[in-house]
Design a protein around this motif. Structure first.
Motif, PDB file in Angstrom:
ATOM      1  N   PRO A  56     -17.017  15.180  -8.041  1.00 45.72           N
ATOM      2  CA  PRO A  56     -16.737  14.401  -9.249  1.00 45.72           C
ATOM      3  C   PRO A  56     -16.891  12.916  -9.027  1.00 45.72           C
ATOM      4  N   PRO A  57     -17.457  12.208 -10.012  1.00 49.99           N
ATOM      5  CA  PRO A  57     -17.513  10.754  -9.908  1.00 49.99           C
ATOM      6  C   PRO A  57     -16.152  10.164 -10.212  1.00 49.99           C
ATOM      7  N   LEU A  58     -15.926   8.939  -9.741  1.00 48.51           N
ATOM      8  CA  LEU A  58     -14.714   8.251 -10.147  1.00 48.51           C
ATOM      9  C   LEU A  58     -14.850   7.875 -11.612  1.00 48.51           C
ATOM     10  N   PRO A  59     -13.824   8.110 -12.419  1.00 49.93           N
ATOM     11  CA  PRO A  59     -13.916   7.763 -13.831  1.00 49.93           C
ATOM     12  C   PRO A  59     -14.054   6.264 -14.013  1.00 49.93           C
ATOM     13  N   VAL A  60     -14.751   5.872 -15.051  1.00 43.96           N
ATOM     14  CA  VAL A  60     -14.971   4.467 -15.365  1.00 43.96           C
ATOM     15  C   VAL A  60     -14.029   4.060 -16.474  1.00 43.96           C
ATOM     16  N   SER A  61     -13.309   2.991 -16.260  1.00 46.51           N
ATOM     17  CA  SER A  61     -12.340   2.563 -17.262  1.00 46.51           C
ATOM     18  C   SER A  61     -13.044   2.014 -18.483  1.00 46.51           C
ATOM     19  N   GLY A  62     -12.570   2.405 -19.652  1.00 45.43           N
ATOM     20  CA  GLY A  62     -13.113   1.871 -20.893  1.00 45.43           C
ATOM     21  C   GLY A  62     -12.126   0.961 -21.583  1.00 45.43           C
ATOM     22  N   GLY A  63     -11.028   0.659 -20.922  1.00 45.62           N
ATOM     23  CA  GLY A  63      -9.991  -0.124 -21.557  1.00 45.62           C
ATOM     24  C   GLY A  63      -9.964  -1.584 -21.150  1.00 45.62           C
ATOM     25  N   GLY A  64     -11.057  -2.094 -20.569  1.00 48.86           N
ATOM     26  CA  GLY A  64     -11.072  -3.481 -20.148  1.00 48.86           C
ATOM     27  C   GLY A  64     -10.423  -3.670 -18.798  1.00 48.86           C
ATOM     28  N   SER A  65     -10.315  -4.912 -18.380  1.00 53.11           N
ATOM     29  CA  SER A  65      -9.748  -5.221 -17.074  1.00 53.11           C
ATOM     30  C   SER A  65      -8.247  -4.968 -17.065  1.00 53.11           C
ATOM     31  N   PRO A  66      -7.715  -4.466 -15.938  1.00 52.11           N
ATOM     32  CA  PRO A  66      -6.266  -4.260 -15.846  1.00 52.11           C
ATOM     33  C   PRO A  66      -5.520  -5.579 -16.002  1.00 52.11           C
ATOM     34  N   ASP A  67      -4.326  -5.514 -16.537  1.00 48.08           N
ATOM     35  CA  ASP A  67      -3.498  -6.697 -16.730  1.00 48.08           C
ATOM     36  C   ASP A  67      -2.728  -6.967 -15.445  1.00 48.08           C
ATOM     37  N   PRO A  68      -3.063  -8.025 -14.709  1.00 42.43           N
ATOM     38  CA  PRO A  68      -2.378  -8.275 -13.427  1.00 42.43           C
ATOM     39  C   PRO A  68      -0.895  -8.553 -13.598  1.00 42.43           C
ATOM     40  N   GLU A  69      -0.483  -9.090 -14.738  1.00 39.20           N
ATOM     41  CA  GLU A  69       0.933  -9.366 -14.948  1.00 39.20           C
ATOM     42  C   GLU A  69       1.752  -8.076 -14.989  1.00 39.20           C
ATOM     43  N   VAL A  70       1.177  -7.019 -15.565  1.00 42.96           N
ATOM     44  CA  VAL A  70       1.876  -5.736 -15.609  1.00 42.96           C
ATOM     45  C   VAL A  70       2.083  -5.209 -14.199  1.00 42.96           C
ATOM     46  N   PHE A  71       1.045  -5.258 -13.380  1.00 48.32           N
ATOM     47  CA  PHE A  71       1.155  -4.783 -12.006  1.00 48.32           C
ATOM     48  C   PHE A  71       2.171  -5.614 -11.223  1.00 48.32           C
ATOM     49  N   GLN A  72       2.174  -6.910 -11.449  1.00 47.03           N
ATOM     50  CA  GLN A  72       3.122  -7.753 -10.733  1.00 47.03           C
ATOM     51  C   GLN A  72       4.553  -7.414 -11.113  1.00 47.03           C
ATOM     52  N   ARG A  73       4.787  -7.111 -12.382  1.00 45.30           N
ATOM     53  CA  ARG A  73       6.130  -6.720 -12.813  1.00 45.30           C
ATOM     54  C   ARG A  73       6.548  -5.401 -12.170  1.00 45.30           C
ATOM     55  N   VAL A  74       5.593  -4.479 -12.006  1.00 47.52           N
ATOM     56  CA  VAL A  74       5.903  -3.191 -11.389  1.00 47.52           C
ATOM     57  C   VAL A  74       6.419  -3.391  -9.972  1.00 47.52           C
ATOM     58  N   VAL A  75       5.694  -4.164  -9.184  1.00 47.53           N
ATOM     59  CA  VAL A  75       6.093  -4.318  -7.781  1.00 47.53           C
ATOM     60  C   VAL A  75       7.294  -5.244  -7.624  1.00 47.53           C
ATOM     61  N   ASP A  76       7.513  -6.163  -8.567  1.00 47.76           N
ATOM     62  CA  ASP A  76       8.626  -7.104  -8.440  1.00 47.76           C
ATOM     63  C   ASP A  76       9.964  -6.515  -8.876  1.00 47.76           C
ATOM     64  N   THR A  77       9.957  -5.739  -9.943  1.00 46.60           N
ATOM     65  CA  THR A  77      11.220  -5.334 -10.552  1.00 46.60           C
ATOM     66  C   THR A  77      11.667  -3.925 -10.195  1.00 46.60           C
ATOM     67  N   GLN A  78      10.764  -3.096  -9.711  1.00 40.85           N
ATOM     68  CA  GLN A  78      11.112  -1.704  -9.497  1.00 40.85           C
ATOM     69  C   GLN A  78      11.326  -1.332  -8.037  1.00 40.85           C
ATOM     70  N   LEU A  79      10.883  -2.150  -7.107  1.00 40.31           N
ATOM     71  CA  LEU A  79      10.833  -1.723  -5.717  1.00 40.31           C
ATOM     72  C   LEU A  79      11.476  -2.751  -4.798  1.00 40.31           C
ATOM     73  N   SER A  80      12.326  -2.262  -3.903  1.00 37.57           N
ATOM     74  CA  SER A  80      12.990  -3.157  -2.963  1.00 37.57           C
ATOM     75  C   SER A  80      12.228  -3.283  -1.649  1.00 37.57           C
ATOM     76  N   GLY A  81      11.441  -2.271  -1.283  1.00 36.86           N
ATOM     77  CA  GLY A  81      10.645  -2.326  -0.070  1.00 36.86           C
ATOM     78  C   GLY A  81       9.284  -2.941  -0.345  1.00 36.86           C
ATOM     79  N   PRO A  82       8.461  -3.129   0.685  1.00 36.39           N
ATOM     80  CA  PRO A  82       7.117  -3.664   0.475  1.00 36.39           C
ATOM     81  C   PRO A  82       6.317  -2.784  -0.484  1.00 36.39           C
ATOM     82  N   ALA A  83       5.584  -3.404  -1.378  1.00 37.09           N
ATOM     83  CA  ALA A  83       4.780  -2.667  -2.344  1.00 37.09           C
ATOM     84  C   ALA A  83       3.613  -3.533  -2.798  1.00 37.09           C
ATOM     85  N   CYS A  84       2.506  -2.871  -3.122  1.00 36.10           N
ATOM     86  CA  CYS A  84       1.352  -3.578  -3.658  1.00 36.10           C
ATOM     87  C   CYS A  84       0.562  -2.642  -4.553  1.00 36.10           C
TER      88      CYS A  84
END
Length: 272
Positions: A104-132
């Protein structure tokens, strides 16, 4: 104890699922949906097999064999043509590949570029250990403070997880670095194999092999490994050597973004 299903049984089941999948997608389209004229009365709704074959550029008999689940060889180009004929989404196209027992090929996103602010909130607010958060090429999209402090991720001006493991201070944080490096190289090799026609993986590997003979030796082994929870030790500048379980989670399958979490002992996973 029940016996494990045989490979033949698995293939037969997949062919049966392929039959139902193709029929259901064909039934969900009308000639008008794909730009075909309707001639005469139709006994059933949906496209006919012959019409799908014309749209995909294959013979009607060959397409009938495919839909019937017969053991025939099918190329990536034909699967893509059938995907276009049936107006499949990117994830449906990947599903078709799997049912056809193709890589299978890797699926191609049709929703535009990911929002980096959303990802930053995920790693900042949900996790106490190292995360990226990394993308399909392992470029680091977001890191939390423990990952920056303990692993030095994002501190060297290098924002690729694999490259920083070999050429940045990220790699110096692992007492068992040889094991971590081998495992990560094998996982990157597996991801690259999903899209053999994407030059970005080969370019990254070639450049890294030129810069670091340790990576060149590991890459030449051609080992592959899945992303599974792995126990690693990290040298913390404050607390010393600490054990973690490196846990991964897909955030967006279409965009191929992945969350990497270093879980302290006794922690089952990130909080919801």
């Amino acid at each position: 104890m029940d016996a494990m299903p045989s490979r033949t049984h698995t293939k037969n089941k997949r062919r049966s699922q392929l039959t139902h999948f193709l029929r259901s997608r064909r039934a969900g389209l009308s000639p008008a949906d794909v730009g075909l004229a309707t001639v005469g009365r139709r006994a059933r709704v949906g496209l006919r097999r012959e019409e799908v074959a014309v749209l995909a550029g294959v013979s009607a008999s060959w397409y009938a064999w495919l839909e019937q689940g017969r053991p025939i060889r099918v190329s990536d180009g034909i699967l893509d043509a059938i995907s276009r004929a049936l107006r499949l989404s990117e994830l449906e196209r990947v599903h078709l590949y799997r049912l056809a027992d193709a890589n299978p090929p890797l699926p191609v996103s049709g929703g535009g570029s990911p929002d980096p602010e959303v990802f930053q909130r995920v790693v900042d607010t949900q996790l106490s250990g190292p995360a990226c958060v990394i993308d399909r090429y392992w470029d680091v999209l977001a890191v939390n403070r423990p990952a920056a402090d303990m692993l030095r991720l994002g501190r060297d001006g290098n924002h690729n997880y694999l490259t920083s493991l070999f050429t940045g201070s990220h790699g110096t944080r692992y007492p068992n670095w040889p094991q971590v490096a081998r495992s990560m190289t094998a996982r990157y090799r597996l991801q690259a194999s999903y899209v053999a026609d994407d030059p970005r993986y080969e370019q990254t590997a070639d450049q890294l092999a030129l810069n670091d003979p340790r990576f060149a030796e590991l890459w030449a082994r051609h080992e592959v490994e899945e992303f599974v929870p792995t126990t690693v030790e990290v040298d913390s500048p404050v607390a010393g050597r600490l054990p973690f379980v490196l846990f991964t989670m897909d955030l967006d399958e279409a965009a191929c973004t992945r969350l990497l979490v270093y879980l302290p002992p006794g922690v089952d996973g990130p909080r919801p």
